[in-house]
Design a protein around this motif. Sequence first.
Motif, PDB file in Angstrom:
ATOM      1  N   TYR A 142       0.826  -1.213   0.000  1.00 42.26           N
ATOM      2  CA  TYR A 142       0.000   0.000   0.000  1.00 42.26           C
ATOM      3  C   TYR A 142       0.854   1.255   0.000  1.00 42.26           C
ATOM      4  CZ  TYR A 142      -4.078  -2.906   0.862  1.00 42.26           C
ATOM      5  OH  TYR A 142      -5.078  -3.839   0.740  1.00 42.26           O
ATOM      6  N   LEU A 143       2.006   1.206   0.608  1.00 40.59           N
ATOM      7  CA  LEU A 143       2.877   2.372   0.648  1.00 40.59           C
ATOM      8  C   LEU A 143       3.529   2.634  -0.704  1.00 40.59           C
ATOM      9  CD1 LEU A 143       4.674   1.946   4.098  1.00 40.59           C
ATOM     10  CD2 LEU A 143       2.926   3.626   3.497  1.00 40.59           C
ATOM     11  N   PHE A 144       3.966   1.589  -1.379  1.00 37.77           N
ATOM     12  CA  PHE A 144       4.731   1.747  -2.614  1.00 37.77           C
ATOM     13  C   PHE A 144       4.060   1.125  -3.829  1.00 37.77           C
ATOM     14  CE2 PHE A 144       7.759   1.643   0.940  1.00 37.77           C
ATOM     15  CZ  PHE A 144       8.308   2.904   0.810  1.00 37.77           C
ATOM     16  N   GLY A 145       2.867   0.588  -3.668  1.00 36.40           N
ATOM     17  CA  GLY A 145       2.129   0.055  -4.802  1.00 36.40           C
ATOM     18  C   GLY A 145       2.420  -1.421  -5.047  1.00 36.40           C
ATOM     19  N   ALA A 146       1.425  -2.106  -5.578  1.00 33.79           N
ATOM     20  CA  ALA A 146       1.571  -3.502  -5.986  1.00 33.79           C
ATOM     21  C   ALA A 146       0.692  -3.688  -7.217  1.00 33.79           C
ATOM     22  CB  ALA A 146       1.165  -4.441  -4.858  1.00 33.79           C
ATOM     23  N   LEU A 147       1.128  -3.076  -8.303  1.00 38.90           N
ATOM     24  CA  LEU A 147       0.294  -2.955  -9.490  1.00 38.90           C
ATOM     25  C   LEU A 147      -0.075  -4.300 -10.085  1.00 38.90           C
ATOM     26  CD1 LEU A 147      -1.015  -0.960 -11.392  1.00 38.90           C
ATOM     27  CD2 LEU A 147       1.128  -0.794 -12.633  1.00 38.90           C
ATOM     28  N   THR A 148       0.849  -5.243 -10.063  1.00 40.82           N
ATOM     29  CA  THR A 148       0.591  -6.536 -10.706  1.00 40.82           C
ATOM     30  C   THR A 148      -0.361  -7.413  -9.903  1.00 40.82           C
ATOM     31  OG1 THR A 148       2.636  -7.361  -9.683  1.00 40.82           O
ATOM     32  CG2 THR A 148       2.784  -6.562 -11.948  1.00 40.82           C
ATOM     33  N   THR A 149      -0.697  -7.006  -8.694  1.00 37.62           N
ATOM     34  CA  THR A 149      -1.661  -7.774  -7.899  1.00 37.62           C
ATOM     35  C   THR A 149      -3.071  -7.193  -7.996  1.00 37.62           C
ATOM     36  OG1 THR A 149      -1.241  -6.483  -5.885  1.00 37.62           O
ATOM     37  CG2 THR A 149       0.162  -8.412  -6.277  1.00 37.62           C
ATOM     38  N   THR A 150      -3.268  -6.256  -8.914  1.00 32.76           N
ATOM     39  CA  THR A 150      -4.579  -5.626  -9.077  1.00 32.76           C
ATOM     40  C   THR A 150      -5.611  -6.650  -9.518  1.00 32.76           C
ATOM     41  OG1 THR A 150      -3.521  -3.544  -9.709  1.00 32.76           O
ATOM     42  CG2 THR A 150      -5.853  -3.797 -10.241  1.00 32.76           C
ATOM     43  N   GLN A 151      -6.690  -6.752  -8.747  1.00 30.85           N
ATOM     44  CA  GLN A 151      -7.776  -7.667  -9.079  1.00 30.85           C
ATOM     45  C   GLN A 151      -8.854  -6.942  -9.880  1.00 30.85           C
ATOM     46  OE1 GLN A 151      -7.461 -10.941  -8.350  1.00 30.85           O
ATOM     47  NE2 GLN A 151      -5.461 -10.387  -7.475  1.00 30.85           N
ATOM     48  N   THR A 152      -9.797  -7.723 -10.396  1.00 31.96           N
ATOM     49  CA  THR A 152     -10.869  -7.134 -11.202  1.00 31.96           C
ATOM     50  C   THR A 152     -11.676  -6.128 -10.398  1.00 31.96           C
ATOM     51  OG1 THR A 152     -11.015  -9.165 -12.507  1.00 31.96           O
ATOM     52  CG2 THR A 152     -12.878  -7.646 -12.619  1.00 31.96           C
ATOM     53  N   ALA A 153     -11.969  -6.454  -9.129  1.00 35.78           N
ATOM     54  CA  ALA A 153     -12.720  -5.519  -8.276  1.00 35.78           C
ATOM     55  C   ALA A 153     -11.933  -4.229  -8.064  1.00 35.78           C
ATOM     56  CB  ALA A 153     -13.030  -6.180  -6.934  1.00 35.78           C
ATOM     57  N   ASP A 154     -10.610  -4.348  -7.862  1.00 31.95           N
ATOM     58  CA  ASP A 154      -9.776  -3.155  -7.724  1.00 31.95           C
ATOM     59  C   ASP A 154      -9.830  -2.309  -8.990  1.00 31.95           C
ATOM     60  OD1 ASP A 154      -8.945  -3.979  -5.173  1.00 31.95           O
ATOM     61  OD2 ASP A 154      -7.315  -5.170  -6.016  1.00 31.95           O
ATOM     62  N   LEU A 155      -9.776  -2.974 -10.139  1.00 39.14           N
ATOM     63  CA  LEU A 155      -9.780  -2.259 -11.409  1.00 39.14           C
ATOM     64  C   LEU A 155     -11.101  -1.524 -11.630  1.00 39.14           C
ATOM     65  CD1 LEU A 155      -8.100  -1.693 -13.907  1.00 39.14           C
ATOM     66  CD2 LEU A 155      -9.110  -3.708 -14.979  1.00 39.14           C
ATOM     67  N   ILE A 156     -12.193  -2.140 -11.227  1.00 37.28           N
ATOM     68  CA  ILE A 156     -13.501  -1.474 -11.347  1.00 37.28           C
ATOM     69  C   ILE A 156     -13.530  -0.222 -10.468  1.00 37.28           C
ATOM     70  CG2 ILE A 156     -15.958  -1.698 -10.853  1.00 37.28           C
ATOM     71  CD1 ILE A 156     -15.720  -4.650 -11.643  1.00 37.28           C
ATOM     72  N   THR A 157     -13.032  -0.349  -9.230  1.00 35.23           N
ATOM     73  CA  THR A 157     -12.990   0.810  -8.331  1.00 35.23           C
ATOM     74  C   THR A 157     -12.118   1.915  -8.898  1.00 35.23           C
ATOM     75  OG1 THR A 157     -13.279  -0.650  -6.421  1.00 35.23           O
ATOM     76  CG2 THR A 157     -12.448   1.563  -5.989  1.00 35.23           C
ATOM     77  N   ILE A 158     -10.956   1.546  -9.409  1.00 36.35           N
ATOM     78  CA  ILE A 158     -10.046   2.533  -9.995  1.00 36.35           C
ATOM     79  C   ILE A 158     -10.698   3.206 -11.204  1.00 36.35           C
ATOM     80  CG2 ILE A 158      -7.855   2.818 -11.227  1.00 36.35           C
ATOM     81  CD1 ILE A 158      -6.713   0.600  -9.464  1.00 36.35           C
ATOM     82  N   GLY A 159     -11.356   2.409 -12.053  1.00 32.95           N
ATOM     83  CA  GLY A 159     -11.972   2.955 -13.252  1.00 32.95           C
ATOM     84  C   GLY A 159     -13.110   3.917 -12.946  1.00 32.95           C
ATOM     85  N   VAL A 160     -13.983   3.522 -12.022  1.00 34.43           N
ATOM     86  CA  VAL A 160     -15.141   4.370 -11.705  1.00 34.43           C
ATOM     87  C   VAL A 160     -14.697   5.659 -11.019  1.00 34.43           C
ATOM     88  CG1 VAL A 160     -17.240   4.522 -10.325  1.00 34.43           C
ATOM     89  CG2 VAL A 160     -16.741   2.433 -11.606  1.00 34.43           C
TER      90      VAL A 160
END
Length: 288
Positions: free
Chosen positions: A118-136
């Motif tokens: 969470y401090l430095f990111g973990a982009l490759t662990t992004t799940q579909t639910a995370d992607l929906i939240t990010i997109g919206v």
Amino acid sequence: MSLFQYDFMIRALIGALIIGLAAPSLGIYLVQRKLSLIGDGIGHVALTGVGIGLLMHRSPVIAAVVVAIIGAVGIELLRERGRTSGDMALALLFYGGIAGGVMLVGLSDSSSAALTSYLFGALTTTQTADLITIGVLGGLVLITMLLLRPALFAVCQDEEYARVSGLPVRTLNLILAVTTAVTVTIAMRTVGLLLISALMVIPVAAAQQFTRGFRATMTAAMLFGLLAAGSGLFVAAGLDTAPGASVVVLAIAIFLVVSAAVAVRHALHRRRTPPAATEPEPQEVVLR
């Protein structure tokens, strides 16, 4: 072998591009108001939300959004009272936020690796639910910044003039604070809470080197954000480095290249431009 034969890489690229587009569209207003580091401060506060979410076994992203919004609104209200009492209160809020987050994460069942992600990111662990939240949420931030551009620009340039002109200055300031909090928290999975402020500011700083006008600067900054996010992901995959750090390093590289190119152009322009002819000084006429 193509990197994008894997679903997690496709999700990572989409998430990175959304943040790369939304962060500079917001960051240009923060730079205009000389609040370039506000994203870093809100990131500290959002960490407490992450700790609350992990401790209560709820979504850390949603908890971080709520806590960050509360913190951002508090920061804006403190800012209105003046700099004397505001600086100390902001320092307590920022450091208390990160200290509370680390303590709450330690009390939860999560490991230190979760805190690092969470401090430095973990982009490759992004799940579909995370992607929906990010997109919206990222889409809402982008639309808000574009639709309210004239009003937000007026407030960032001169609050007093905007208030006299009849604009709802406090409401616009709160909108800016809330969208900053949302951008910081949805970027946790891409560049991390401690690095998102760089993606808000550095593309804007690069665009300001050669653009004239607010709209042109905003457009160039968003393009630089996209370029840094996309190329940073490729570099991270190729060199096996942290995606968030790679994105920020690429953003800094873009800034350095643009600055060098502008400096060379100015040097060539000065060399090609002949010096202005100086007029002879008028001679004093003596009457005899």
